[in-house]
Design a protein around this motif. Sequence first.
Motif, short mmCIF file in Angstrom:
data_model
loop_
_atom_site.label_atom_id
_atom_site.label_comp_id
_atom_site.label_asym_id
_atom_site.label_seq_id
_atom_site.Cartn_x
_atom_site.Cartn_y
_atom_site.Cartn_z
N UNK A 114 0.83 -1.21 0.00
CA UNK A 114 0.00 0.00 0.00
C UNK A 114 0.87 1.27 0.00
N UNK A 115 1.99 1.18 0.74
CA UNK A 115 2.90 2.34 0.79
C UNK A 115 3.49 2.59 -0.60
N UNK A 116 3.91 1.50 -1.25
CA UNK A 116 4.49 1.63 -2.60
C UNK A 116 3.46 2.20 -3.56
N UNK A 117 2.21 1.69 -3.45
CA UNK A 117 1.13 2.17 -4.33
C UNK A 117 0.89 3.66 -4.10
N UNK A 118 0.79 4.05 -2.82
CA UNK A 118 0.55 5.47 -2.48
C UNK A 118 1.68 6.34 -3.00
N UNK A 119 2.92 5.83 -2.91
CA UNK A 119 4.08 6.61 -3.36
C UNK A 119 4.04 6.80 -4.87
N UNK A 120 3.78 5.70 -5.58
CA UNK A 120 3.77 5.77 -7.05
C UNK A 120 2.66 6.71 -7.54
N UNK A 121 1.51 6.64 -6.85
CA UNK A 121 0.35 7.46 -7.25
C UNK A 121 0.61 8.95 -7.03
N UNK A 122 1.33 9.26 -5.95
CA UNK A 122 1.52 10.67 -5.59
C UNK A 122 2.94 11.18 -5.85
N UNK A 123 3.65 10.48 -6.73
CA UNK A 123 5.03 10.84 -7.03
C UNK A 123 5.15 12.29 -7.50
N UNK A 124 4.08 12.77 -8.13
CA UNK A 124 4.15 14.10 -8.74
C UNK A 124 4.13 15.23 -7.72
N UNK A 125 4.08 14.94 -6.41
CA UNK A 125 4.19 16.07 -5.48
C UNK A 125 5.57 16.72 -5.63
#
Lengths: 52, 369
Positions: free
Chosen positions: B183-194
Motif C-alpha cells: 500500500x505504501x508503494x502504491x501510495x508513493x507511485x500514485x503521488x510521485x508528482x508532489x
Amino acid sequence: MVYLIWGIVMVVCFYSLAFGVTLWKQKNKPGSIVVILLSITSIILPYFTYVK
Amino acid sequence: MIQSKGKLGIKEFISIIALTIGTKLSDDTPSIIYENAKNAGWIATILIGVMSFIPVIILIKVFSAHKDKNLHEVIIYLFGKILGNLISIIILVLGASALIVDSGVYVDIIGTMYFTKTPPSIIYLILMAVCAYGAKRGIEQIGAVSWLLLPYLKITLLVAVIVSINEGTLGFIFPIWGEGKLEIVKASAKNLSIFSDFLFIGLIAPLVVSFKDFKKGTIISLIFVTLEISLAMVTFVMLFDYTTAEMLSYPFHETIRYIQIGFLTNVETLFFPFWLVATFIRFSFYLYLSAILLGGILKIKEFEYLIPLVTTIVILIGLSPDSPSIVLYTMRQYILLLLSPAFIFLPPLMWLIAKIRGDFKNETVQESS
C-alpha cells in the motif's frame, strides 16, 4: 465587488491587447494572435466563472 | 517596473525550492497521502523522495549536455519543433492547472481557517496581485526574498513541529508499515508528482550561476524537502492519529490551531504570517515559471508582460468551483495522477534521445578541450 473584478479584468485585457499589438509589430504573429486570444478569453471568462 | 536580469546563487536556488515544495506540507498534500498510506504516510513521503531521485538525476544529466538551455529549449532541441512545442504545451497546461488548483486550495485555507467573513474573490485577488507583483520583479528578487525569509519560516515550522511532538503520542505511528508495504508503494507511485516541480525547475536551469550549483542545489533541496514533509507528516499522525489526520483537509493549520506554547494560546497568529509569506513566494515563482514557458512556446522574449494576463486567467478559473474544499481536493488528486507519469517518463525519454543523438559525447569533448 463585481465592478472591481470587471475593472481589473478590463485593465489587464487592454494591457495585454496592447502587448499583442506590439508583438504583431515585432513580426511575432503567432505570439501576437495567442496573446490577443487570451486577452479576449480573460474578458469572456468572468461570464462563466464569476458572474454565473 | 524594473526587472532584474541577474542569476541565482545556490542558496537562493535552494531557498526557492525549499519554500515552493516545502509549503506543500501545509496544504492538502498530507491528506492525499494519508488516504492511501494511512499512518505510514511519512514512509510513503520518503519513498516518493527516493523514487523522485531517478527522474531528477536523469534530468540533471540531460541538462549537463545543454547547460545554456532551459527545459523548453532542451525539449525543442531533442524532440524537434512540432513535437517539442506540443510537449511544452502539455506541460504548460498541466502546470497551469496545478497552479489554478493550488492557488484555489490556498484561498480556501485562508477563507475557511482565518478570514471567514471575507469573500473568497477578495482573498484570491489580493493573494494573486501580490504574487503577480513578485513574479514581475523577476527570479533574482524572488530568490533574494526566499533566502532572506527562509530561516524565519523554517524556524517557526520547527517550533511548531517540536511543540506538536511534545503534545503528541508516539504510539500513533504504529503499526509502522500502516496497511502494508504494498500500500505504501502504491501510495508513493500514485503521488510521485508532489515533487514534479523539479521538472519545472528545469525552466530556470540556465538562470543559476553555474551548472554545478544547479546540480548540487537540486539534490540538496530534494533531500531537504523530503525530510521536511516526512517529519511534518509524522507530527500530524502523532498529534491527531491517522484516522483524524486523514479526514482533516489541512492538517498543518489544524495543528497550529491545536497546539499551545506554554501559557500562550492561539499561536496560529504567530505561524500564519510566515506561512502567508511562503505562499506569496510560492505562487510568485509558479507565475514566473508559467510566463517563462508560455513566452518560450510563443517566442516572446519579454515574457514578464504575460504575467498579468496569466494571473487574471488563473484567478477567473480558480474562482469557479462552488464548493472549493471538495472540488479542489478531487481535482488535485487527478492532477497529481496525471503529472506522475509525465514526471517519471519525460526525463528518461529526454536522456535516451540525447544519448542517441550523441549529446553526451559532445559534452565530454567540450570538457576535455
